[in-house]
Each structure stands twice: as C-alpha cells, then as structure tokens.
Design a protein around this motif. Sequence first.
Motif, short mmCIF file in Angstrom:
data_model
loop_
_atom_site.label_atom_id
_atom_site.label_comp_id
_atom_site.label_asym_id
_atom_site.label_seq_id
_atom_site.Cartn_x
_atom_site.Cartn_y
_atom_site.Cartn_z
N GLU A 1 0.83 -1.21 0.00
CA GLU A 1 0.00 0.00 0.00
C GLU A 1 0.86 1.27 0.00
O GLU A 1 0.78 2.10 0.91
CB GLU A 1 -0.96 -0.02 1.21
CG GLU A 1 -1.86 -1.24 1.17
CD GLU A 1 -3.16 -1.06 1.94
OE1 GLU A 1 -3.58 0.08 2.13
OE2 GLU A 1 -3.76 -2.07 2.33
N THR B 1 0.80 4.01 -1.49
CA THR B 1 0.21 5.36 -1.63
C THR B 1 -0.81 5.67 -0.53
O THR B 1 -1.38 6.75 -0.51
CB THR B 1 -0.50 5.50 -2.99
OG1 THR B 1 -1.50 4.48 -3.09
CG2 THR B 1 0.47 5.37 -4.14
N SER B 2 -1.02 4.74 0.40
CA SER B 2 -2.15 4.93 1.34
C SER B 2 -1.91 6.06 2.34
O SER B 2 -2.86 6.60 2.89
CB SER B 2 -2.45 3.62 2.08
OG SER B 2 -1.36 3.28 2.89
N ILE C 1 -0.32 11.02 -4.85
CA ILE C 1 -0.48 9.61 -5.22
C ILE C 1 -0.05 9.39 -6.66
O ILE C 1 0.66 8.43 -6.98
CB ILE C 1 -1.95 9.16 -4.99
CG1 ILE C 1 -2.22 9.08 -3.49
CG2 ILE C 1 -2.22 7.81 -5.65
CD1 ILE C 1 -3.66 8.80 -3.12
N LYS C 2 -0.44 10.29 -7.54
CA LYS C 2 -0.16 10.11 -8.96
C LYS C 2 1.34 10.02 -9.23
O LYS C 2 1.79 9.18 -10.01
CB LYS C 2 -0.78 11.26 -9.78
CG LYS C 2 -0.60 11.05 -11.28
CD LYS C 2 -1.21 12.18 -12.11
CE LYS C 2 -1.09 11.92 -13.59
NZ LYS C 2 0.27 11.69 -14.07
N LEU D 1 2.51 6.59 -8.24
CA LEU D 1 1.99 5.58 -9.17
C LEU D 1 2.69 5.67 -10.52
O LEU D 1 3.00 4.65 -11.14
CB LEU D 1 0.47 5.72 -9.34
CG LEU D 1 -0.36 5.33 -8.11
CD1 LEU D 1 -1.83 5.58 -8.37
CD2 LEU D 1 -0.14 3.87 -7.71
N THR E 1 -2.49 -2.84 -3.20
CA THR E 1 -2.99 -1.48 -3.38
C THR E 1 -4.49 -1.47 -3.64
O THR E 1 -5.05 -2.47 -4.09
CB THR E 1 -2.26 -0.77 -4.55
OG1 THR E 1 -2.72 0.57 -4.64
CG2 THR E 1 -2.50 -1.46 -5.88
N HIS E 2 -5.13 -0.34 -3.35
CA HIS E 2 -6.54 -0.14 -3.69
C HIS E 2 -6.67 0.70 -4.95
O HIS E 2 -7.79 1.05 -5.34
CB HIS E 2 -7.28 0.57 -2.55
CG HIS E 2 -7.49 -0.29 -1.35
ND1 HIS E 2 -8.00 -1.57 -1.44
CD2 HIS E 2 -7.26 -0.09 -0.04
CE1 HIS E 2 -8.06 -2.10 -0.23
NE2 HIS E 2 -7.61 -1.22 0.64
N GLU E 3 -5.54 1.05 -5.56
CA GLU E 3 -5.58 1.91 -6.76
C GLU E 3 -5.96 1.07 -7.97
O GLU E 3 -5.11 0.46 -8.62
CB GLU E 3 -4.21 2.59 -6.96
CG GLU E 3 -3.80 3.49 -5.82
CD GLU E 3 -4.68 4.74 -5.68
OE1 GLU E 3 -5.31 5.12 -6.68
OE2 GLU E 3 -4.74 5.31 -4.59
N HIS F 1 -14.77 6.12 -4.77
CA HIS F 1 -14.16 7.03 -5.75
C HIS F 1 -15.23 7.80 -6.48
O HIS F 1 -15.04 8.32 -7.51
CB HIS F 1 -13.29 6.23 -6.74
CG HIS F 1 -12.07 5.65 -6.05
ND1 HIS F 1 -10.88 6.34 -5.98
CD2 HIS F 1 -11.87 4.50 -5.40
CE1 HIS F 1 -9.99 5.61 -5.33
NE2 HIS F 1 -10.56 4.51 -4.95
#
Length: 241
Positions: A160, A162-163, A170-171, A174, A191-193, A241
């Motif tokens: 995770e 970016t959490s 975050i971008k 990523l 990840t949740h992305e 989202h």
Amino acid sequence: MLDRVNKWYDKTHVLRDVSLTVAPGERIVVCGPSGSGKSTMIRCINRLEHHQTGRIVVEGTELTGSTRALDTIRREVGMVFQAYNLFPHLTILENCTLAPTLVRKMPRREAEQLAMEYLTRVKIPDQAGKYPGQLSGGQQQRVAIARALCMQPKIMLFDEPTSALDPEMIKEVLDTMVSLADTGMTMVCVTHEMGFARRVADRVVFMDRGEIIESGAPEQMFGDPKTDRLRAFIAQILHKH
C-alpha cells in the motif's frame, strides 16, 4: 512461490492455505478489504512476518529459519512500505547508498553513481543532498522506491505505497511504479488503486478473510467478477471514488 501458507496471530487465522506462484517479470496486484491478509502475505515473502505452515520459495531459495536463506532472499527482494522508513539523519543519497555499501559491499563511488541513476529514474536527482524531512510525502516515497532499487533486486514488493499520501501526491508515486513496471521488473503490489491495477497488472489477486478468493486478468476481475465477495468489494471501491 507460496504453497499452502498458513499464519496465525495467537488464535486468529490470518492466512489460510494461501498458494500463489509469481512468474519472472509478472506484475501482480493484490487487493481486498482491510484485514484480509494482503499485507501479512507480502510481509511473509521477505520474512518480516513468520508463517507457521506451508512453503515460501523465492528465486529457488526456501524461506526457513536459516539466516543465510533470509540474507539471500532479502538481497533479491526490494520492499516499499506505507511509511517511507527513511533514516531522517541521513541525506537522500546516504539513504540510498547505505544498503549497497553495507550488504553488497559495493564501493562508495559506485553506490553513489547507482543511487543517482535511480534517483534520476524516479525524477528527483536534485534532492540527493537534502534530508527526508525537507521533502514532500510523495518525494519521500519515491526515494523509498529508489532506495529499494539500489539493491538491484529481482522482485519488488509494495505494501500500500500510496495509502499515507495526499491525493495529489499519489499520482507521482503511481507514475514511478508504472515506469518501473515498464522495465519488466517482477512486482507484487498491495494497493486499492484500481486504475493502476488495470494499467499495470498482468494478474489481480483478490483476498478476503485470509484466503485468495479469485484471481485473473484485470479486465475479467473488474468486468466480470465470479464471486459475490469480489462484486461487493468492487462496488465498495467504486462507491468511494
């Protein structure tokens, strides 16, 4: 490769007969609700957590109680955490050269050259002389990725990553991971992305309550989930989202 791996914390059964094979160059995204065992599984791969039964084999070396096996595996496996875990009293360059000089016995000049290459790859070579506290969260996480790459691992694990970041940061992290994936690096990423999963993953693995419930190509997993649990999870993620 994980083969029927089980782990308990006291009486809580956190991993239940988890089996997963990762091919060289494969990019796997692991998703699932909180408490599903995702981070525990990834932390077992480099022995930050001990599994009780089953086998874990990395690059031909089985993870046992042996210190030598652990050292071998930690050399081949890079890990990036939710928290950046950088040493605050060392500069960015020093953070990146520490492990290669200590563990791989690389000459300092060579380690610094390598560190600058990876800091350039993650687009922050100009931050090399600064300390972690002087950087944004996104920049610190990119340093953490560069630091892991300086050990020239065969596999990268992301837990995770970016959490803990603000949305605008975050971008950038990523994007760094996408460019890393483009080099053919073997990656296992919790990840949740979902956008990242669709773009980068060869395979998405969905975990719930300590088990792998479903796995497959991103289009199939998100477009045509086979289980109610995955359908419910996707609906929840889309709703957020």
